[in-house]
Scaffold this motif. Structure first.
Motif, PDB file in Angstrom:
ATOM      1  N   ASP A  26       0.799  -1.226   0.000  1.00 54.68           N
ATOM      2  CA  ASP A  26       0.000   0.000   0.000  1.00 54.68           C
ATOM      3  C   ASP A  26       0.834   1.279   0.000  1.00 54.68           C
ATOM      4  OD1 ASP A  26      -2.447  -1.273  -0.076  1.00 54.68           O
ATOM      5  OD2 ASP A  26      -2.520  -1.491   2.097  1.00 54.68           O
ATOM      6  N   LYS A  27       2.033   1.218   0.497  1.00 63.67           N
ATOM      7  CA  LYS A  27       2.836   2.425   0.648  1.00 63.67           C
ATOM      8  C   LYS A  27       4.153   2.282  -0.101  1.00 63.67           C
ATOM      9  CE  LYS A  27       0.884   3.177   5.264  1.00 63.67           C
ATOM     10  NZ  LYS A  27       1.169   3.269   6.715  1.00 63.67           N
ATOM     11  N   ALA A  33      10.609  -2.086   0.033  1.00 66.94           N
ATOM     12  CA  ALA A  33      11.062  -3.201   0.870  1.00 66.94           C
ATOM     13  C   ALA A  33      11.054  -4.531   0.126  1.00 66.94           C
ATOM     14  CB  ALA A  33      10.187  -3.304   2.116  1.00 66.94           C
ATOM     15  N   LEU A  34      10.439  -4.569  -1.049  1.00 61.15           N
ATOM     16  CA  LEU A  34      10.439  -5.804  -1.824  1.00 61.15           C
ATOM     17  C   LEU A  34      11.867  -6.183  -2.205  1.00 61.15           C
ATOM     18  CD1 LEU A  34       7.408  -5.250  -4.235  1.00 61.15           C
ATOM     19  CD2 LEU A  34       7.480  -6.652  -2.182  1.00 61.15           C
ATOM     20  N   SER A  35      12.202  -7.441  -2.071  1.00 57.58           N
ATOM     21  CA  SER A  35      13.570  -7.880  -2.359  1.00 57.58           C
ATOM     22  C   SER A  35      13.868  -7.788  -3.846  1.00 57.58           C
ATOM     23  CB  SER A  35      13.767  -9.321  -1.880  1.00 57.58           C
ATOM     24  OG  SER A  35      12.922 -10.193  -2.597  1.00 57.58           O
ATOM     25  N   ARG A  36      15.139  -7.616  -4.149  1.00 53.53           N
ATOM     26  CA  ARG A  36      15.546  -7.552  -5.556  1.00 53.53           C
ATOM     27  C   ARG A  36      15.249  -8.861  -6.278  1.00 53.53           C
ATOM     28  NH1 ARG A  36      18.366  -3.618  -7.773  1.00 53.53           N
ATOM     29  NH2 ARG A  36      19.126  -1.900  -6.467  1.00 53.53           N
ATOM     30  N   SER A  37      15.290  -9.953  -5.544  1.00 57.02           N
ATOM     31  CA  SER A  37      15.033 -11.259  -6.157  1.00 57.02           C
ATOM     32  C   SER A  37      13.617 -11.355  -6.717  1.00 57.02           C
ATOM     33  CB  SER A  37      15.268 -12.375  -5.139  1.00 57.02           C
ATOM     34  OG  SER A  37      14.389 -12.242  -4.035  1.00 57.02           O
ATOM     35  N   SER A  38      12.689 -10.536  -6.188  1.00 54.53           N
ATOM     36  CA  SER A  38      11.308 -10.546  -6.683  1.00 54.53           C
ATOM     37  C   SER A  38      11.240 -10.080  -8.128  1.00 54.53           C
ATOM     38  CB  SER A  38      10.425  -9.646  -5.816  1.00 54.53           C
ATOM     39  OG  SER A  38      10.409 -10.076  -4.476  1.00 54.53           O
ATOM     40  N   PHE A  39      12.224  -9.270  -8.544  1.00 56.89           N
ATOM     41  CA  PHE A  39      12.219  -8.683  -9.892  1.00 56.89           C
ATOM     42  C   PHE A  39      13.168  -9.416 -10.844  1.00 56.89           C
ATOM     43  CE2 PHE A  39      10.988  -5.472  -6.862  1.00 56.89           C
ATOM     44  CZ  PHE A  39       9.916  -4.844  -7.465  1.00 56.89           C
ATOM     45  N   GLU A  40      13.798 -10.477 -10.351  1.00 50.73           N
ATOM     46  CA  GLU A  40      14.752 -11.212 -11.176  1.00 50.73           C
ATOM     47  C   GLU A  40      14.066 -12.334 -11.953  1.00 50.73           C
ATOM     48  OE1 GLU A  40      17.715 -12.532  -8.453  1.00 50.73           O
ATOM     49  OE2 GLU A  40      18.602 -10.536  -8.166  1.00 50.73           O
ATOM     50  N   ASP A  41      14.594 -12.624 -13.128  1.00 51.11           N
ATOM     51  CA  ASP A  41      14.102 -13.716 -13.988  1.00 51.11           C
ATOM     52  C   ASP A  41      12.623 -13.565 -14.325  1.00 51.11           C
ATOM     53  OD1 ASP A  41      16.640 -14.971 -13.909  1.00 51.11           O
ATOM     54  OD2 ASP A  41      16.135 -15.870 -11.974  1.00 51.11           O
TER      55      ASP A  41
END
Length: 392
Positions: A26-27, A33-41
């Motif tokens: 929401d903010k 705070a989302l990890s970089r791994s969430s955006f990988e691959d």
């Protein structure tokens, strides 16, 4: 054990996982705070396709804008921005049509409830641009249906689907008829029921007594009360397998509103939609971290039904794209049956004994003899099956 570990999500694409992570942030600090791994691959083209398929791209764009540079490709942000702006124009057009329609029906003494559309976006998201709507879903009393159809036709709307019927089964087997304005390019779904039959549901008079007024316009825009709206959204989402995340996000936003949960629980049980309601809350709690009130406890059945709905997220299934693959059609039939209460299952099976338009097509009879389709129904069903096998 956390709720997330009770659902098997391993086959859900990582692009959908990322969309869910962004939607429940929401903010800006939550997104950072989302990890970089969430955006990988991530397959970013598939990410866009999933965003469009699930109809969450306007809300998603508001989140993506806050993601720090370098994590999401520029072309992805540009595509979501373009779709967001296009949707904003469409929602503004629908808002104008909604206002016009409310005044038109009011002046002709037809009571009108808006089920979905710009008012839903305004009430749940605080901004008409953050939710998509392809049409206006409205509900009237079945007694006003003919008058409403003439009124829409006189203002340029054309009936887009013609329901085949016998012995007036359209009144309960179907729940809406579609109208389209070729110049305005606006579609209206005119409902006389919330859901297709033979399920039990609140009648129009009860819905009208519990209605609320949206603050979206100076013109009175009447909408379902919070508890009726939850029943409608839960039943609609369940009927479509929650195959679009937009419907689940609606539930998440509605839970945050002032709902009388005890009243809602009684409403769901009385109308036999308690399984759909429990499924909606459990799915939303797992995928979007929606807080579930104590009045609506989760049980084993809720988890089983929620797990069944994950099937639709695994393959980007579009139930509106016919013909469906046979395995999908078969799965969906089984899933819908599992969502029914014993009462609903009884009347669903019983409804097969009621004549279908196909019976009249196979054996045309004068209208005064249509009552004969009841005793002839089993024979006509067998005849059709025999003909079908002979053709194949």
């Amino acid at each position: 054990m956390s709720r997330a570990t009770t659902l098997q999500l391993a086959n859900v694409p990582k692009e959908v996982h990322l969309i869910l992570q962004l939607l429940k942030s929401d903010k800006q600090q939550d997104i950072h705070a989302l990890s970089r791994s969430s955006f990988e691959d991530i397959d970013w083209n598939l990410f866009i396709k999933q965003s469009l398929h699930h109809r969450v791209y306007p809300l998603l764009y508001s989140k993506v804008k806050m993601v720090e540079s370098g994590r999401i490709p520029k072309f992805v942000k540009e595509k979501l921005c373009f779709e967001y702006k296009r949707n904003t124009f469409q929602m503004l057009q629908l808002s104008g049509e909604m206002d016009w329609m409310s005044r038109l029906f009011s002046s002709n003494e037809i009571r009108l409830l808006f089920l979905k559309g710009p008012m839903l976006s305004h009430e749940l998201y605080g901004d008409v641009s953050l939710r998509t709507s392809g049409d206006l879903d409205v509900m009237i009393s079945i007694e006003d249906l003919q008058k409403a159809e003439h009124l829409l036709a006189s203002h340029g709307y054309q009936k887009d689907d013609y329901i085949e019927t016998v012995l007036e089964d359209w009144k309960w087997r179907h729940h809406h008829v579609t109208y389209y304005h070729p110049r305005k390019k606006v579609k209206i779904e005119l409902h006389w029921r919330l859901n297709p039959g033979p399920c039990k549901e609140p009648g129009f008079e009860h819905l009208w007594k519990r209605k609320e007024v949206s603050s979206i316009s100076k013109t009175p825009i009447y909408m379902l009360g919070k508890e009726d709206l939850f029943l409608f959204l839960a039943a609609h989402g369940a009927r479509h397998g929650w195959s679009r995340l937009r419907w689940l996000v609606d539930v998440d936003r509605l839970v945050d509103q002032s709902i009388d949960w005890k009243t809602l629980k009684r409403l769901l049980i009385h109308n036999h939609f308690h399984l759909a309601g429990a499924q909606a809350l459990y799915l939303s709690s797992v995928l979007l971290e929606t807080p579930v009130p104590l009045e609506m406890p989760v049980n084993k059945r809720s988890r089983v039904l929620a797990q069944q709905a994950i099937f639709y997220l695994e393959s980007m299934i579009n139930l509106h794209s016919e013909p469906l693959p046979q395995e999908v059609a078969d799965y969906h039939k089984r899933h819908l049956f599992s969502l029914m209460s014993w009462n609903q299952k009884f009347f669903f099976i019983l409804s097969f004994l009621y004549p279908y338009p196909e019976d009249a097509e196979l054996l045309p009879l004068p209208k005064r003899l249509h009552f004969l389709y009841f005793p002839l129904r089993p024979f006509l069903w067998g005849w059709r099956k025999t003909r079908k096998h002979a053709i194949t």
